[in-house]
Design a protein around this motif. Sequence first.
Motif, mmCIF file in Angstrom:
data_model
loop_
_atom_site.group_PDB
_atom_site.id
_atom_site.type_symbol
_atom_site.label_atom_id
_atom_site.label_comp_id
_atom_site.label_asym_id
_atom_site.label_seq_id
_atom_site.Cartn_x
_atom_site.Cartn_y
_atom_site.Cartn_z
ATOM 1 N N LEU A 18 0.758 -1.147 0.116
ATOM 2 C CA LEU A 18 -0.083 0.099 0.270
ATOM 3 C C LEU A 18 0.835 1.299 -0.007
ATOM 4 O O LEU A 18 0.586 2.353 -0.686
ATOM 5 N N THR A 40 -4.651 -3.753 -3.246
ATOM 6 C CA THR A 40 -5.176 -2.249 -3.443
ATOM 7 C C THR A 40 -6.534 -2.325 -3.737
ATOM 8 O O THR A 40 -7.285 -1.467 -2.941
ATOM 9 N N TYR A 43 -8.281 -2.723 -0.415
ATOM 10 C CA TYR A 43 -8.140 -1.474 0.535
ATOM 11 C C TYR A 43 -9.268 -0.374 -0.084
ATOM 12 O O TYR A 43 -9.802 0.268 0.719
#
Length: 97
Positions: A18, A40, A43
């Motif tokens: 990240l 990603t 997230y």
Amino acid sequence: MMDMSNYRISEEEIKKILNVYFEGGRLKQIPKKEKKRMITLVYISKNFQKGKYYNEKEVNEVLKDIFDDFVMIRRYLIDYNLLNRNKEGTRYWVVDP
């Protein structure tokens, strides 16, 4: 759909990935490698509330703040089964794992 359980990923590795791909809350680029892309996208999906329905404009507004090509990110979130939508594309929601 890609299942994160296929990978052994430590919290440290997630943070490292990240940190490489995000700066100031924005995605710098979409990772080419599947594992990194999935991390990603998971997230990014945390920007949406479970149990809440969004219209396309609301989804786009959230994603615009994360990446310029928000349409591509929206498509990836659906393709990776992190967001779902109705046939008409008028309602979006977080997929419960």
